[in-house]
Design a protein around this motif. Sequence first.
Motif, short mmCIF file in Angstrom:
data_model
loop_
_atom_site.label_atom_id
_atom_site.label_comp_id
_atom_site.label_asym_id
_atom_site.label_seq_id
_atom_site.Cartn_x
_atom_site.Cartn_y
_atom_site.Cartn_z
N TYR A 103 0.82 -1.21 0.00
CA TYR A 103 0.00 0.00 0.00
C TYR A 103 0.85 1.26 0.00
O TYR A 103 2.04 1.24 0.31
CB TYR A 103 -0.95 0.01 1.20
CG TYR A 103 -0.29 0.28 2.53
CD1 TYR A 103 0.30 -0.75 3.25
CD2 TYR A 103 -0.23 1.57 3.04
CE1 TYR A 103 0.92 -0.50 4.47
CE2 TYR A 103 0.39 1.83 4.26
CZ TYR A 103 0.96 0.78 4.97
OH TYR A 103 1.59 1.03 6.16
N ALA A 104 0.20 2.38 -0.36
CA ALA A 104 0.86 3.69 -0.34
C ALA A 104 -0.23 4.75 -0.24
O ALA A 104 -1.40 4.46 -0.47
CB ALA A 104 1.69 3.90 -1.60
N SER A 105 0.16 5.95 0.10
CA SER A 105 -0.80 7.05 0.13
C SER A 105 -1.07 7.54 -1.28
O SER A 105 -0.21 7.43 -2.15
CB SER A 105 -0.25 8.22 0.96
OG SER A 105 -0.18 7.85 2.30
N ASP A 106 -2.26 8.09 -1.50
CA ASP A 106 -2.53 8.69 -2.80
C ASP A 106 -1.69 9.97 -2.95
O ASP A 106 -1.01 10.39 -2.02
CB ASP A 106 -4.02 8.96 -2.98
CG ASP A 106 -4.53 10.08 -2.09
OD1 ASP A 106 -3.72 10.79 -1.47
OD2 ASP A 106 -5.76 10.24 -1.99
N GLN A 107 -1.79 10.59 -4.11
CA GLN A 107 -0.92 11.73 -4.42
C GLN A 107 -1.13 12.94 -3.50
O GLN A 107 -0.25 13.79 -3.39
CB GLN A 107 -1.06 12.13 -5.89
CG GLN A 107 -2.50 12.44 -6.29
CD GLN A 107 -2.62 12.77 -7.77
OE1 GLN A 107 -1.65 13.08 -8.45
NE2 GLN A 107 -3.83 12.70 -8.28
N HIS A 108 -2.30 13.00 -2.88
CA HIS A 108 -2.56 14.14 -1.99
C HIS A 108 -2.29 13.79 -0.54
O HIS A 108 -2.42 14.66 0.34
CB HIS A 108 -4.02 14.59 -2.12
CG HIS A 108 -4.45 14.82 -3.53
ND1 HIS A 108 -3.90 15.82 -4.30
CD2 HIS A 108 -5.34 14.18 -4.31
CE1 HIS A 108 -4.47 15.77 -5.50
NE2 HIS A 108 -5.34 14.78 -5.52
N GLY A 109 -1.94 12.55 -0.29
CA GLY A 109 -1.71 12.13 1.09
C GLY A 109 -3.00 12.00 1.88
O GLY A 109 -2.99 11.97 3.10
N ASN A 110 -4.14 11.89 1.19
CA ASN A 110 -5.43 11.83 1.88
C ASN A 110 -5.81 10.44 2.35
O ASN A 110 -6.42 10.29 3.40
CB ASN A 110 -6.54 12.35 0.97
CG ASN A 110 -6.45 13.85 0.79
OD1 ASN A 110 -5.93 14.55 1.67
ND2 ASN A 110 -6.89 14.34 -0.34
#
Lengths: 193, 193
Positions: B58-65
């Motif tokens: 997993y990873a955060s989306d581009q906005h870190g949301n």
Amino acid sequence: MTELENYISGYFGIAQKDLANLASMFEEVSLTKGEYFVKKEQYSQTIGFLRNGFIRYYASDQHGNKEVTQWIASGGNFIAEISSFTFKTASRFNIQALTDCQLYVISNERWNEIVNVIPRWPELEKLFLTKCFVTMENRIFAHLSMTAEERYLELFETNPEILNQVPLQHLASMLGMSPETFSRVRKKLMEAK
Amino acid sequence: MTELENYISGYFGIAQKDLANLASMFEEVSLTKGEYFVKKEQYSQTIGFLRNGFIRYYASDQHGNKEVTQWIASGGNFIAEISSFTFKTASRFNIQALTDCQLYVISNERWNEIVNVIPRWPELEKLFLTKCFVTMENRIFAHLSMTAEERYLELFETNPEILNQVPLQHLASMLGMSPETFSRVRKKLMEAK
DNA sequence: TTATTTTCTTGACATATGTCAAGCGCTCAA
DNA sequence: TTGAGCGCTTGACATATGTCAAGAAAATAA
């Protein structure tokens, strides 16, 4: 250095002397707009290198309701139904010229002889395949994490030329949205600028 | 035949005598629930073979949301941040144990020595990578052509056990939908039966 | 076991995106 | 040059899916 040698050299770091040999294993092929490189369900035993033009991968959805564009390749890239090529299975996609195209094509048997010309070919091929896999992982992440507008923007920033050269409906499908949504996103981003 | 040999033999057709050698190049590793196999931005120079348990990419989306689950691997599969492993780049994902896990792990250097044990390893590795790539192409096609409900159904038919063993919110994310939508699709399909 | 936290479900509502239908404007062939 | 198609845009509306908040259920810890 010929055009093909130049392209291949961009993909793989190969010594000058080997490039000419490698390039000579390919055959020049032209497709006119609408012609197929592969048809779905057929067996595809070749890999193509697209010199110029655009080629679309597509298939019907599971209900046969609509055509889904899996990918549109631009000049400078390899073209293949890799599953059919490698495992001799039926092609999953149609691969069709969107414009007149020039390609260099190589057969499966010839491809497997490249190692005789370039001993470290298996390593180069592995790196190439790995790069393709990583690209697909990133594409999936984009679908899991981005909105239609964000996916449009990414394409616009990555490959702006393609927007003037192929039917937008196919780009919309490749990005996972309807042509209408594509058109609206486009309008919105035009006005914003 | 040990467990690892058995697994590897399923992936690749390898002679009995080579299997033991190959298996001996791996090291046994355990992870407890919550531990990381790789952390994002770190460099991962190993490939793991998951004997049992579940591991989430997993990873955060581009906005870190929000956290996006790229993939959940089940026992019997290889685990790697292949981009970091092959190109020595920073990991794009966190790879974390969802349950206690047992793995066999092999380092990059060792991996590259496999060819000394199994001469046709480059060919096997190529076939393996190609299979991975084809799987990803199919996964993208699923996202372009299927509804949330259809994607749920596909998972349900392909890998039903996973539904009782990992948090549903992560499966929802992996399938590209919210936990609420996942829950509703699930309810609907339960009632229909 | 009981307590505490995490995960799942559900309802009400918001929003993104899809669908349908019409009109407009290219392109290309005759 | 002029139709005839095809592709793009737009509006009105439909629908799938997301968001938020609350409570129920399940997992975990004490």
